[in-house]
Structure formats: structure tokens, C-alpha cells
Design a protein around this motif. Sequence first.
Motif, PDB file in Angstrom:
ATOM      1  N   VAL A 103     107.555  -9.973 -34.106  1.00 53.05           N
ATOM      2  CA  VAL A 103     108.814  -9.435 -33.214  1.00 53.05           C
ATOM      3  C   VAL A 103     109.428  -8.600 -33.994  1.00 53.05           C
ATOM      4  CG1 VAL A 103     110.944 -10.213 -32.227  1.00 53.05           C
ATOM      5  CG2 VAL A 103     108.911 -11.495 -31.984  1.00 53.05           C
ATOM      6  N   TYR A 146     105.256 -15.202 -36.105  1.00 55.09           N
ATOM      7  CA  TYR A 146     105.710 -14.828 -34.727  1.00 55.09           C
ATOM      8  C   TYR A 146     107.038 -13.840 -35.234  1.00 55.09           C
ATOM      9  CZ  TYR A 146     108.757 -14.714 -30.751  1.00 55.09           C
ATOM     10  OH  TYR A 146     109.658 -14.319 -29.725  1.00 55.09           O
ATOM     11  N   GLY A 197     114.237 -11.903 -26.771  1.00 57.17           N
ATOM     12  CA  GLY A 197     113.285 -11.848 -27.674  1.00 57.17           C
ATOM     13  C   GLY A 197     113.973 -11.869 -29.187  1.00 57.17           C
ATOM     14  N   TYR A 198     114.983 -11.302 -29.310  1.00 56.90           N
ATOM     15  CA  TYR A 198     115.721 -11.145 -30.661  1.00 56.90           C
ATOM     16  C   TYR A 198     116.406 -12.281 -31.181  1.00 56.90           C
ATOM     17  CZ  TYR A 198     119.419 -10.113 -33.589  1.00 56.90           C
ATOM     18  OH  TYR A 198     120.500 -10.030 -34.659  1.00 56.90           O
ATOM     19  N   TYR A 201     109.040 -20.887 -23.305  1.00 55.70           N
ATOM     20  CA  TYR A 201     109.635 -20.849 -24.508  1.00 55.70           C
ATOM     21  C   TYR A 201     109.495 -22.265 -25.255  1.00 55.70           C
ATOM     22  CZ  TYR A 201     112.431 -17.051 -22.634  1.00 55.70           C
ATOM     23  OH  TYR A 201     112.780 -15.883 -22.002  1.00 55.70           O
ATOM     24  N   PRO A 204     107.728 -15.534 -24.815  1.00 57.52           N
ATOM     25  CA  PRO A 204     109.169 -15.028 -24.556  1.00 57.52           C
ATOM     26  C   PRO A 204     109.155 -13.624 -24.474  1.00 57.52           C
ATOM     27  CG  PRO A 204     108.745 -15.771 -27.044  1.00 57.52           C
ATOM     28  CD  PRO A 204     107.522 -15.800 -26.267  1.00 57.52           C
ATOM     29  N   LEU A 205     108.285 -12.867 -24.617  1.00 51.23           N
ATOM     30  CA  LEU A 205     108.239 -11.429 -24.544  1.00 51.23           C
ATOM     31  C   LEU A 205     107.323 -11.062 -23.219  1.00 51.23           C
ATOM     32  CD1 LEU A 205     107.414 -10.240 -28.215  1.00 51.23           C
ATOM     33  CD2 LEU A 205     109.794 -10.703 -26.976  1.00 51.23           C
ATOM     34  N   LEU A 217     113.096  -4.576 -30.911  1.00 51.22           N
ATOM     35  CA  LEU A 217     113.842  -5.463 -29.841  1.00 51.22           C
ATOM     36  C   LEU A 217     115.154  -5.142 -29.854  1.00 51.22           C
ATOM     37  CD1 LEU A 217     112.273  -9.174 -29.722  1.00 51.22           C
ATOM     38  CD2 LEU A 217     112.370  -7.180 -27.891  1.00 51.22           C
ATOM     39  N   SER A 274     114.982 -15.218 -29.976  1.00 51.90           N
ATOM     40  CA  SER A 274     114.087 -16.135 -30.320  1.00 51.90           C
ATOM     41  C   SER A 274     113.658 -16.334 -31.558  1.00 51.90           C
ATOM     42  CB  SER A 274     112.825 -15.830 -29.077  1.00 51.90           C
ATOM     43  OG  SER A 274     112.220 -14.868 -29.652  1.00 51.90           O
ATOM     44  N   ALA A 300     108.034 -15.690 -18.841  1.00 52.42           N
ATOM     45  CA  ALA A 300     108.518 -16.209 -19.981  1.00 52.42           C
ATOM     46  C   ALA A 300     108.294 -17.690 -20.114  1.00 52.42           C
ATOM     47  CB  ALA A 300     109.773 -15.789 -20.488  1.00 52.42           C
TER      48      ALA A 300
END
Lengths: 301, 308
Positions: free
Chosen positions: B264, B260, B275-276, B79, B72-73, B269, B278, B77
Motif C-alpha cells: 500500500v 501488505y 486503504g490508508y 476486510y 480493501p483496494l 494512497l 487499513s 471490498a
Amino acid sequence: MRLQSAIARNRFVDSLFAILGLLAMLVGLVTLLALFLGLALDGWSRLTWRFFTSYPSRFPVEAGILSAWVGTTTVMFVTALTAVPIGVGAAVYLEEYAPKNWLTDLIEINIANLAGVPSIVYGLLALGLLVYQLHLGQSILTAGLTLALLILPIVVTSAREAIRSVPNSIREAAHALGATKWQTVKDHVLPYATGGILTGLIIALSRAIGESAPLITIGALSFIAFLPHPPWQPEFPYLSFQWLLDPFTVMPIQMFNWVSRPQEEFHTNAAAAGLVLLGMTLAMNGLAIFIRARFRKQIKW
Amino acid sequence: MKPSPDGSGGCPRGAHSSRVARERAIEWALLFAALTSVAVTVGIAGVLVYESLPFFRHVSLAEFLTDPQWTPLFSEAHYGILPLVAGTLVTTAVALLMALPVGTITAIYLSECATLVVRETVKPLLELLTAVPTVVFGYFALLFVTPFLQLIWADLPGFNMLSAGLVIGVMIIPYVSSLSEDAMRAVPMDIREGSYAMGATRMQTALRVVVPSALSGIAAAYALGISRAIGETMVVAIAAGMQPTLTWNPLEPAETITAYIVQVSLGDLPHGSIGYQSIFAAGLTLLLMTLLFNVAGYLLRKGFWKAY
């Protein structure tokens, strides 16, 4: 003859089984011992006075845990202050007041379920709710509240057990003398249950002290080279609560930061921090055992 | 003294009603404290769903569940939660292969074979394992267990799921053994005596009489252990690596759902970025996985204590 050999064989299998049991038991104990020794061997040399009075640093030999242990202490203070009234209140309600209905069932199921929710999920709750909805920031207050919610199920469960172990004759005697329900609870049940409640609280706090995942999630920093504001100020009202909103780091996060660096000197720092952390949790567990034994000796039903 | 009509004994009216009001207020306050637990549950579910909704508006559920990549980052991307779920399942499986047999046998030994002195010393010592901070276990996995395993598999990478899983396994032994032992000790003595009277040995009694009678209690202990292993964070974040690769081989590095979220969170973020969001989607997945075992454990435990 056949019978005798069958008995002998059964005996043999039985003792094999006992040996297997002993070995299984030793797995946990030996690991615990290896962990202690390994940590002590690696970290002992770094445990000097300077280690406790220095801020983190780029240079492993100069780095210390001052901001980490101050952070841990302040966060634990907030946690205890939040978890005690809510946890003991909930326990008193469930043991002394709660009628048998769906609401009580719901509360009980919730507490049982919360005890099994992974700690990092509490971190997500705090990030979404406390940090971004209530705008408390990545502060000591947020961290303390997060850990308070995390240990709430342990506090409630142990307080309930302590309250339940107070014999009913005490309550009946109080009621017979005209005490109201709350007077009975406040003046008779809670004083007798204090030992058990305190024991449970200390054990719960010893869990919270080692938690890092939820605090990483709310965005605790690992490089803090300053202390929070002091809790006093020169002018009226002399008390200051500015420190509640200061950024922080705690012991396990500091240790995590050092473990995840490639340089070996930082691993030594991590081991030393781990020893201090382990010492804190073990001291708390020891204190809990001591309090339990003391209160048990004092009270004879 | 005759009770007055309102049942207040001899008290003056005003004192009585203010006392009743106070009692009421206190009861409400206590109920409020008890309801905090419900509020926390609602809060967790609410926050996870609310924050991951925008994520699922961006990513379809089909992609989330079937895409074999989780990046995702990255600019390109993907997912797919599968790599993280695989990492979680593999470390959990390794942990359980360690903890369930060892924990159960320990419990049988403590409940059926050990003397009182042994039981009273070993139980608290084992429970000390739950007091050790998980970050210390992570340190132990990375810097002791992995080098030790590398003596056996020379080409084992520095980050691998095997050593993380084994250490989590040791960590949850006390959860499994303690609750199982309680369940076995709650089995009434006469059942055991009946078995001994028929000429059964201790092992036969333990395995064929006590364990089956305590089965739902033992299953509850297992459920608790599984849920702990799934949600364990620091050990895997430190020792299992942080690259989300889809692999079922415990000798390889991989990332779990929990690791993960840590990865993150360590970065910075911005609130509201994909990303946040996710990490909330990942957290929701994690919560659903553990919820299954928590509910099963709760029901099993409740059923067991009712049986005796």
C-alpha cells in the motif's frame, strides 16, 4: 564387558552429536558465504565509477546510485545527530541518576519492548505523526528521525553497558575531590565510556543503513533524479537547512525497486547496489570492532 | 574548615545555588531523554489506534476477524485480516522450523563442545548475519533460494512462502543462538561438574542438565526470534508475493501483514482513505502479535537472570 560397550556407544553418540552441532553451525556460515559470493558474481560487473555518479534510469545499464548514496548519507547524518544526545542522555540517566522506583522500571520495560517492535511499525508511527500531524512531509528529516527512534533502544542499551563498565572508584575519586554529579559524569565517566558508546552507535547505524521498510511506509520514492539542496548558500547565514525537507531515496529502497522489476538487467543493478550496501554495513561493523579494540588497549583499570 | 550550615563547604552562596540549579536542570534534561522511550511507545499505540479507529467504524470487528478475503483496494471490498495473518503465520512457522533447531544446536555446540578459538571466531561471524540488510536477504531468497528449490519442486511458483520463510529462518539463527548460548554459559560450572562426576557424557550433560537449567533463557531467545520473524518485512515483500490469498500451504505465494503495508505504501494512497486506514489496522494487528512474544521474552529473561 557390558560397561565397556556402553561407554563405547556413549562415546559414539557423543561424537555424532558434536558433528550435528558443527553442521548446524555451518548452516548460518555457509548461507552467509553463498550470499556474498552470489551477490559478488552477479553485481561485480556493474560496479563502475559511472554506477556511483548516475541517477536512476529506465535503462538498466545507465542507471546508478548517486541519489541513493547521497540520500543514505544525509539520512544517517540526521539519525546520528538525533540518536546520540537522546540515547546517551537516557543511558546516563538510567545508570547514574535513576532512583529505584516505578518510573525507572517503566522506562526500562519500555526500552526492552521497543527493541522488539517490528521496524515497519516505526514507519507507521512516522507516517501518522511526523508526515501528517507535524507536516514534515516525506523528507530527509522525517526519515532521519524515524530511523533515530528505531535505533534508540540499541544506542541506549550499549551506552548503558559502556557506562556501567566504568569502575566505581573513578566516580568515588571525583566525588571525593568535590566534583558534582554532572561534573563526575561529564569529565570522568563519559570520557572512559566513549569507546563503548561509539561502538554501539556505529553498530546501531549499520542497522539503520540497511532499513527500508519504515522508509517505504513514510513514502520514500525510488525514482529520484536530483540531489537535495546543498547545505550552504551564498548569503548570510551561509548555512542552509533546505535539504532537510527535500524528498529522498536510500540505498536499500533503490535496491528493492530494482529487485522487484522483472527484467534481469535490473537484477544485476540490484546485486551491485546490494554489494555497495553490504560493503557499507561491513565497513561500519569493522570500524566498530577496531574502535573497541583500540579503546580497550588504551584503558587499563 | 567547618562546613557552613547549608552544607556547601566553603563556596560562596551564589555560586552554590547556581550550581545546584544547573545540576537540577541537567538531571531533568536527562530524565527527559530517558522518557523519550515512553513517549515513543505511547506514540506508536496512539497513532495506530487513532488512525485505525475510522477503519473499525467502517468495518465491524467480526468482519475483520472472520471474513476470508482481504481486498480493501478493490471496488468490491472485503476486510478480513485472515489471509494476511495466515501468510504471516506460515512464513513464521517455516522460519522457526529452520531457526529453532539449528539455532539451539548451534548454541549447545558453541557453549558445551567448541574450543575457545572456534567460539570466538564463529560467534561474530554468525552475528554478521544480523548486520546484512534485509533487502539483501530478500534478493537472495527470490533469486537464489527459489531457483534452487525449483530444482526439487519443479512447479514451485516464483513467489512462495517457503523460500521467504527459510531465508528469514537463517536470518534469525543468530538471535536464537546468541541469547541461548549466553543463557547456557551462565549455568554454573559446578552443576556440569556434578554431572560429569556421575559419569555422564558431554551430550548427556548438555541435554539433560545444562539445557533444562537454562530453559527460561532459551525460551526468551525463542520469543525474541518469533517476534523478529513475525515482523520481518522486506524478505516476504520481495520473495513471497503480494496477493492476499488464504492458504496454509508454504509452496504457494501469499501476502503477510508486513508485505501488505509495503504494498500500500508503494502506491500513492490519499491520507484518510480507507486503504490508508487499513494499513494502520494491519499494523495494530501486527503489533499485538509481536507484543505477546516481546513481553513473554522480557519476563522470561528477567526471571532467568534472577535465578543465578
